[in-house]
Design a protein around this motif. Structure first.
Motif, PDB file in Angstrom:
ATOM      1  N   GLY A 144       0.724  -1.217  -0.065  1.00  0.00           N
ATOM      2  CA  GLY A 144       0.424   0.040  -0.024  1.00  0.00           C
ATOM      3  C   GLY A 144       0.930   1.532  -0.317  1.00  0.00           C
ATOM      4  N   THR A 145       2.074   1.487   0.191  1.00  0.00           N
ATOM      5  CA  THR A 145       2.914   1.894  -0.094  1.00  0.00           C
ATOM      6  C   THR A 145       3.064   3.171  -1.533  1.00  0.00           C
ATOM      7  N   ARG A 146       3.185   4.379  -1.663  1.00  0.00           N
ATOM      8  CA  ARG A 146       2.946   4.628  -2.448  1.00  0.00           C
ATOM      9  C   ARG A 146       4.005   5.032  -2.803  1.00  0.00           C
ATOM     10  N   VAL A 147       4.752   4.696  -3.901  1.00  0.00           N
ATOM     11  CA  VAL A 147       5.983   4.836  -4.776  1.00  0.00           C
ATOM     12  C   VAL A 147       5.663   6.079  -6.062  1.00  0.00           C
ATOM     13  N   VAL A 148       6.397   7.301  -6.382  1.00  0.00           N
ATOM     14  CA  VAL A 148       6.381   7.845  -7.238  1.00  0.00           C
ATOM     15  C   VAL A 148       7.871   8.502  -7.339  1.00  0.00           C
ATOM     16  N   SER A 149       8.599   8.238  -9.430  1.00  0.00           N
ATOM     17  CA  SER A 149       9.905   8.569  -9.713  1.00  0.00           C
ATOM     18  C   SER A 149       9.603  10.236 -10.717  1.00  0.00           C
ATOM     19  N   HIS A 150      10.410  10.902 -10.848  1.00  0.00           N
ATOM     20  CA  HIS A 150       9.850  11.765 -12.220  1.00  0.00           C
ATOM     21  C   HIS A 150      11.726  11.765 -12.550  1.00  0.00           C
ATOM     22  N   ASN A 151      11.013  11.091 -13.845  1.00  0.00           N
ATOM     23  CA  ASN A 151      11.239  10.854 -15.318  1.00  0.00           C
ATOM     24  C   ASN A 151      11.903   9.562 -15.173  1.00  0.00           C
ATOM     25  N   PHE A 152      11.517   8.851 -14.555  1.00  0.00           N
ATOM     26  CA  PHE A 152      12.985   7.389 -14.484  1.00  0.00           C
ATOM     27  C   PHE A 152      11.480   6.028 -13.759  1.00  0.00           C
ATOM     28  N   GLY A 155      12.297  -0.266 -15.231  1.00  0.00           N
ATOM     29  CA  GLY A 155      11.942  -1.293 -15.576  1.00  0.00           C
ATOM     30  C   GLY A 155      10.772  -2.608 -15.917  1.00  0.00           C
ATOM     31  N   GLU A 156      10.971  -3.591 -16.261  1.00  0.00           N
ATOM     32  CA  GLU A 156       9.302  -4.258 -16.487  1.00  0.00           C
ATOM     33  C   GLU A 156       7.993  -3.941 -15.166  1.00  0.00           C
ATOM     34  N   TRP A 157       8.542  -3.204 -13.699  1.00  0.00           N
ATOM     35  CA  TRP A 157       7.761  -3.307 -13.160  1.00  0.00           C
ATOM     36  C   TRP A 157       7.034  -1.785 -13.298  1.00  0.00           C
ATOM     37  N   LYS A 158       6.115  -1.885 -14.062  1.00  0.00           N
ATOM     38  CA  LYS A 158       5.190  -1.094 -15.303  1.00  0.00           C
ATOM     39  C   LYS A 158       3.987  -0.354 -14.182  1.00  0.00           C
ATOM     40  N   PRO A 159       4.210   1.251 -14.116  1.00  0.00           N
ATOM     41  CA  PRO A 159       3.491   2.125 -12.937  1.00  0.00           C
ATOM     42  C   PRO A 159       2.093   1.859 -13.127  1.00  0.00           C
ATOM     43  N   ASP A 160       1.432   2.255 -12.144  1.00  0.00           N
ATOM     44  CA  ASP A 160      -0.148   1.408 -11.885  1.00  0.00           C
ATOM     45  C   ASP A 160      -0.537   2.867 -12.818  1.00  0.00           C
ATOM     46  N   GLN A 161      -0.074   4.249 -12.856  1.00  0.00           N
ATOM     47  CA  GLN A 161      -0.561   5.361 -13.468  1.00  0.00           C
ATOM     48  C   GLN A 161       0.740   6.469 -13.611  1.00  0.00           C
ATOM     49  N   SER A 162       0.138   7.520 -14.683  1.00  0.00           N
ATOM     50  CA  SER A 162       1.871   8.645 -15.135  1.00  0.00           C
ATOM     51  C   SER A 162       0.829   9.883 -15.397  1.00  0.00           C
ATOM     52  N   SER A 163       1.731  10.320 -15.255  1.00  0.00           N
ATOM     53  CA  SER A 163       1.462  11.683 -15.933  1.00  0.00           C
ATOM     54  C   SER A 163       2.322  12.708 -16.232  1.00  0.00           C
ATOM     55  N   SER A 164       1.741  13.313 -17.164  1.00  0.00           N
ATOM     56  CA  SER A 164       2.770  14.744 -17.554  1.00  0.00           C
ATOM     57  C   SER A 164       2.980  15.683 -17.594  1.00  0.00           C
ATOM     58  N   VAL A 165       4.521  16.706 -17.049  1.00  0.00           N
ATOM     59  CA  VAL A 165       3.961  18.278 -16.783  1.00  0.00           C
ATOM     60  C   VAL A 165       4.945  18.623 -17.889  1.00  0.00           C
ATOM     61  N   ASP A 166       4.454  19.609 -18.052  1.00  0.00           N
ATOM     62  CA  ASP A 166       5.137  20.469 -18.898  1.00  0.00           C
ATOM     63  C   ASP A 166       5.728  22.048 -18.333  1.00  0.00           C
ATOM     64  N   VAL A 167       7.105  21.573 -18.762  1.00  0.00           N
ATOM     65  CA  VAL A 167       7.558  23.191 -17.613  1.00  0.00           C
ATOM     66  C   VAL A 167       8.771  23.700 -18.872  1.00  0.00           C
ATOM     67  N   ASP A 168       8.826  24.668 -18.886  1.00  0.00           N
ATOM     68  CA  ASP A 168       9.458  25.128 -19.746  1.00  0.00           C
ATOM     69  C   ASP A 168       9.982  24.474 -20.832  1.00  0.00           C
ATOM     70  N   ASP A 169       8.762  24.084 -21.396  1.00  0.00           N
ATOM     71  CA  ASP A 169       8.484  23.535 -22.858  1.00  0.00           C
ATOM     72  C   ASP A 169       9.229  22.707 -22.547  1.00  0.00           C
ATOM     73  N   ILE A 170       9.476  21.440 -21.588  1.00  0.00           N
ATOM     74  CA  ILE A 170      10.192  20.207 -21.335  1.00  0.00           C
ATOM     75  C   ILE A 170       9.289  19.728 -20.789  1.00  0.00           C
ATOM     76  N   SER A 171       8.540  18.468 -21.238  1.00  0.00           N
ATOM     77  CA  SER A 171       7.534  17.843 -20.059  1.00  0.00           C
ATOM     78  C   SER A 171       7.943  16.504 -20.079  1.00  0.00           C
ATOM     79  N   HIS A 172       8.350  17.107 -18.750  1.00  0.00           N
ATOM     80  CA  HIS A 172       8.715  15.463 -17.057  1.00  0.00           C
ATOM     81  C   HIS A 172       7.390  14.737 -17.220  1.00  0.00           C
ATOM     82  N   VAL A 178       1.955   1.720  -5.986  1.00  0.00           N
ATOM     83  CA  VAL A 178       1.687   1.370  -5.249  1.00  0.00           C
ATOM     84  C   VAL A 178       2.054  -0.382  -4.960  1.00  0.00           C
ATOM     85  N   ILE A 179       3.085  -0.178  -3.472  1.00  0.00           N
ATOM     86  CA  ILE A 179       3.803  -1.274  -3.992  1.00  0.00           C
ATOM     87  C   ILE A 179       2.449  -2.357  -3.065  1.00  0.00           C
ATOM     88  N   PRO A 180       2.728  -3.722  -4.017  1.00  0.00           N
ATOM     89  CA  PRO A 180       1.602  -4.578  -3.880  1.00  0.00           C
ATOM     90  C   PRO A 180       1.727  -5.534  -2.181  1.00  0.00           C
TER      91      PRO A 180
END
Length: 189
Positions: A144-152, A155-172, A178-180
């Motif tokens: 149930g612990t939540r893990v969030v990574s910026h840009n990286f 590997g094969e552990w696919k995210p449960d969710q993802s989003s993009s943030v544009d800052v200064d014309d660069i997409s992050h 969620v830890i199973p």
């Protein structure tokens, strides 16, 4: 003779000084690049941070993620970084922000730090470092612990969710997992 020794010491320092600095820099697995504040906001939003959380930031840099979590949500925070300058900067920033009662910063190697208390973990590391940390993360963090990574990613552990943030014309990219529950072992039906 003294002049020769002094001159040799100066020359030795000029040659070895940069080499020592490079060697010290190589000890860092990831260069310090601060997370832009709109990305910090998205990381905390996607993780659903609230007052009851303990946010761990691995490679905390100047402390902005845990400081923002404390200021905005009243969450507790713990930052880890191997660079003593970044730790001092984090502590100074926490003091300026008035959240020293909610956050702590430790100069510690991520591979030896204890993650058991985290309810949210944030990362801005390289994929290679994430992959090295993944077994430790899965072993130490509670289901149930939540893990969030910026840009990286992980590997094969696919995210449960993802989003993009544009800052200064660069997409992050912001990745969320969620830890199973650990279901390893022998099962009978």
């Amino acid at each position: 003779m003294v002049k020769r020794i002094a001159l040799a010491s100066v020359c030795f320092g000029l040659v070895l000084g940069p080499m020592v600095a490079v060697a010290q820099q190589k000890m860092l697995d990831v260069p310090y690049v601060p997370t832009k504040y709109p990305v910090v906001d998205e990381m905390l939003r996607i993780a659903g941070v609230d007052k009851g959380d303990i946010v761990y930031d691995l490679g905390c840099g100047d402390g902005r993620i845990v400081i923002t979590a404390a200021q905005r949500y009243g969450a507790k925070g713990v930052g880890f970084d191997i660079d003593p300058e970044r730790i001092q900067e984090s502590r100074d920033n926490a003091k300026k922000s008035g959240v020293t009662g909610l956050v702590q910063f430790f100069e510690q190697d991520l591979f030896t730090a204890d993650f058991h208390q985290a309810s949210v973990m944030t990362l801005y590391l390289l994929t290679s470092v994430n992959l090295k940390l993944r077994p430790k993360i899965l072993r130490e963090l509670k289901p149930g612990t939540r893990v969030v990574s910026h840009n990286f990613g992980m590997g094969e552990w696919k995210p449960d969710q993802s989003s993009s943030v544009d800052v200064d014309d660069i997409s992050h990219e912001v990745y969320f997992w969620v830890i199973p529950a650990n279901i390893s072992g022998t099962w009978t039906w």
